[in-house]
Design a protein around this motif. Sequence first.
Motif, PDB file in Angstrom:
ATOM      1  N   ASN A  12       0.876  -1.167   0.000  1.00 27.99           N
ATOM      2  CA  ASN A  12       0.000   0.000   0.000  1.00 27.99           C
ATOM      3  C   ASN A  12       0.915   1.219   0.000  1.00 27.99           C
ATOM      4  OD1 ASN A  12      -2.256   1.601   0.035  1.00 27.99           O
ATOM      5  ND2 ASN A  12      -2.530   1.473   2.251  1.00 27.99           N
ATOM      6  N   LEU A  13       1.055   1.855  -1.178  1.00 33.86           N
ATOM      7  CA  LEU A  13       2.023   2.933  -1.351  1.00 33.86           C
ATOM      8  C   LEU A  13       1.353   4.197  -1.881  1.00 33.86           C
ATOM      9  CD1 LEU A  13       4.889   0.895  -3.062  1.00 33.86           C
ATOM     10  CD2 LEU A  13       4.692   1.519  -0.642  1.00 33.86           C
ATOM     11  N   LYS A  14       1.905   5.334  -1.530  1.00 33.35           N
ATOM     12  CA  LYS A  14       1.459   6.616  -2.083  1.00 33.35           C
ATOM     13  C   LYS A  14       1.940   6.712  -3.524  1.00 33.35           C
ATOM     14  CE  LYS A  14      -0.213   8.609   1.670  1.00 33.35           C
ATOM     15  NZ  LYS A  14      -1.587   8.958   1.801  1.00 33.35           N
ATOM     16  N   ALA A  15       1.106   7.336  -4.355  1.00 28.53           N
ATOM     17  CA  ALA A  15       1.424   7.462  -5.774  1.00 28.53           C
ATOM     18  C   ALA A  15       1.363   8.919  -6.219  1.00 28.53           C
ATOM     19  CB  ALA A  15       0.448   6.636  -6.603  1.00 28.53           C
ATOM     20  N   VAL A  16       2.232   9.260  -7.138  1.00 29.51           N
ATOM     21  CA  VAL A  16       2.172  10.552  -7.810  1.00 29.51           C
ATOM     22  C   VAL A  16       1.592  10.282  -9.193  1.00 29.51           C
ATOM     23  CG1 VAL A  16       3.506  12.496  -8.703  1.00 29.51           C
ATOM     24  CG2 VAL A  16       4.116  11.465  -6.505  1.00 29.51           C
ATOM     25  N   LYS A  45      17.143   6.118  -7.866  1.00 30.89           N
ATOM     26  CA  LYS A  45      16.950   7.440  -7.255  1.00 30.89           C
ATOM     27  C   LYS A  45      16.363   8.418  -8.258  1.00 30.89           C
ATOM     28  CE  LYS A  45      21.082   7.271  -4.326  1.00 30.89           C
ATOM     29  NZ  LYS A  45      22.360   7.937  -4.052  1.00 30.89           N
ATOM     30  N   ASP A  46      15.521   9.303  -7.766  1.00 30.64           N
ATOM     31  CA  ASP A  46      15.048  10.427  -8.558  1.00 30.64           C
ATOM     32  C   ASP A  46      16.216  11.406  -8.752  1.00 30.64           C
ATOM     33  OD1 ASP A  46      12.644   9.127  -8.165  1.00 30.64           O
ATOM     34  OD2 ASP A  46      11.648  10.797  -7.170  1.00 30.64           O
ATOM     35  N   PHE A  47      16.084  12.287  -9.708  1.00 32.67           N
ATOM     36  CA  PHE A  47      17.077  13.320 -10.009  1.00 32.67           C
ATOM     37  C   PHE A  47      18.442  12.729 -10.370  1.00 32.67           C
ATOM     38  CE2 PHE A  47      13.916  15.619  -7.516  1.00 32.67           C
ATOM     39  CZ  PHE A  47      13.717  16.740  -8.298  1.00 32.67           C
ATOM     40  N   ASP A  78      12.261   6.879  -3.062  1.00 32.75           N
ATOM     41  CA  ASP A  78      12.103   8.308  -2.813  1.00 32.75           C
ATOM     42  C   ASP A  78      10.673   8.603  -2.355  1.00 32.75           C
ATOM     43  OD1 ASP A  78      14.681   9.586  -3.682  1.00 32.75           O
ATOM     44  OD2 ASP A  78      14.190   8.482  -5.502  1.00 32.75           O
ATOM     45  N   SER A  79      10.491   9.727  -1.693  1.00 33.82           N
ATOM     46  CA  SER A  79       9.167  10.090  -1.185  1.00 33.82           C
ATOM     47  C   SER A  79       8.264  10.580  -2.312  1.00 33.82           C
ATOM     48  CB  SER A  79       9.278  11.184  -0.119  1.00 33.82           C
ATOM     49  OG  SER A  79       9.517  12.446  -0.725  1.00 33.82           O
ATOM     50  N   ASP A  80       6.976  10.637  -2.027  1.00 35.62           N
ATOM     51  CA  ASP A  80       6.013  11.153  -2.992  1.00 35.62           C
ATOM     52  C   ASP A  80       6.320  12.617  -3.333  1.00 35.62           C
ATOM     53  OD1 ASP A  80       5.362  11.614  -0.328  1.00 35.62           O
ATOM     54  OD2 ASP A  80       3.253  11.129  -0.532  1.00 35.62           O
ATOM     55  N   TYR A  81       6.785  13.395  -2.362  1.00 32.85           N
ATOM     56  CA  TYR A  81       7.110  14.797  -2.626  1.00 32.85           C
ATOM     57  C   TYR A  81       8.346  14.922  -3.516  1.00 32.85           C
ATOM     58  CZ  TYR A  81       3.554  16.279   0.643  1.00 32.85           C
ATOM     59  OH  TYR A  81       2.357  16.494   1.258  1.00 32.85           O
ATOM     60  N   VAL A  82       9.307  14.037  -3.358  1.00 38.12           N
ATOM     61  CA  VAL A  82      10.480  14.043  -4.233  1.00 38.12           C
ATOM     62  C   VAL A  82      10.066  13.641  -5.649  1.00 38.12           C
ATOM     63  CG1 VAL A  82      12.755  13.031  -4.668  1.00 38.12           C
ATOM     64  CG2 VAL A  82      12.104  13.667  -2.340  1.00 38.12           C
ATOM     65  N   HIS A  83       9.209  12.618  -5.760  1.00 36.15           N
ATOM     66  CA  HIS A  83       8.689  12.243  -7.084  1.00 36.15           C
ATOM     67  C   HIS A  83       8.017  13.442  -7.758  1.00 36.15           C
ATOM     68  CE1 HIS A  83       9.652   8.108  -6.602  1.00 36.15           C
ATOM     69  NE2 HIS A  83       8.482   7.632  -6.204  1.00 36.15           N
ATOM     70  N   LEU A  84       7.184  14.144  -6.996  1.00 39.24           N
ATOM     71  CA  LEU A  84       6.459  15.292  -7.541  1.00 39.24           C
ATOM     72  C   LEU A  84       7.430  16.379  -7.993  1.00 39.24           C
ATOM     73  CD1 LEU A  84       3.754  16.715  -8.115  1.00 39.24           C
ATOM     74  CD2 LEU A  84       3.840  17.576  -5.760  1.00 39.24           C
ATOM     75  N   SER A 102       5.846   5.540  -4.228  1.00 43.46           N
ATOM     76  CA  SER A 102       6.855   5.871  -3.223  1.00 43.46           C
ATOM     77  C   SER A 102       6.952   4.753  -2.190  1.00 43.46           C
ATOM     78  CB  SER A 102       6.484   7.180  -2.525  1.00 43.46           C
ATOM     79  OG  SER A 102       7.338   7.393  -1.419  1.00 43.46           O
ATOM     80  N   ASP A 103       8.073   4.064  -2.212  1.00 43.58           N
ATOM     81  CA  ASP A 103       8.346   2.998  -1.242  1.00 43.58           C
ATOM     82  C   ASP A 103       9.354   3.510  -0.214  1.00 43.58           C
ATOM     83  OD1 ASP A 103       8.332   0.501  -0.015  1.00 43.58           O
ATOM     84  OD2 ASP A 103       9.739  -0.381  -1.435  1.00 43.58           O
ATOM     85  N   ILE A 104       9.026   4.644   0.384  1.00 41.48           N
ATOM     86  CA  ILE A 104       9.968   5.334   1.272  1.00 41.48           C
ATOM     87  C   ILE A 104      10.354   4.487   2.496  1.00 41.48           C
ATOM     88  CG2 ILE A 104       8.208   6.595   2.576  1.00 41.48           C
ATOM     89  CD1 ILE A 104      10.196   9.030   2.408  1.00 41.48           C
ATOM     90  N   LYS A 105       9.467   3.622   2.939  1.00 35.79           N
ATOM     91  CA  LYS A 105       9.792   2.743   4.075  1.00 35.79           C
ATOM     92  C   LYS A 105      10.523   1.481   3.622  1.00 35.79           C
ATOM     93  CE  LYS A 105       5.747   4.104   6.796  1.00 35.79           C
ATOM     94  NZ  LYS A 105       4.506   3.573   7.403  1.00 35.79           N
TER      95      LYS A 105
END
Length: 179
Positions: A12-16, A45-47, A78-84, A102-105
């Motif tokens: 169960n993950l947050k999505a952008v 990694k993002d970026f 990476d976090s959802d905010y980093v993805h965004l 975002s699978d930050i955990k």
Amino acid sequence: MLTIGDQFPSFNLKAVTQNDHSEGFPSVNEQDQSGKWKVFFFWPKDFTFICPTELISFGDLYSEFQKRNAQIYGCSTDSDYVHLAWRNSHPGLANLPYPMLSDIKRELSESLGILHPSEGVCLRATYIVDPEGKIRHVSVNDLSVGRNTDETLRILDGLQSEELCGCNWKPGQAHIKAA
């Protein structure tokens, strides 16, 4: 590492899914898109430099995967905010048609066994999962080598054909007939 025949793990993950977070970040889980094939691809990694080439390529082929009743999910730790932020700062990522998870955990990445042992980020893993949640294909690249999205689509075609597909087989070509 989970492999062919294993059940894809629950998650169960947050999505952008868009370029702002005015409506929040929707949650995605293994039960979403029930009845579809699913293609999960993980990046470190993002970026970074190789990663956007892969995300853009999956975006370019998105309609082809959709024609095959397959949903694409991209994922990193990476976090959802980093993805965004990455999506909004990189022109090639602005209109991605699939969710960035975002699978930050690191729960899904750990369950799959795809974390780089010293870097702690995802290896470049690709999973094709059938509508019953069973893993049907796995490929994993080192951090320095991008994957081939055309090959991922070809493998999906082969799996969906339920036939014997020889080396370099492509849709429209003959299948191998067992004697």
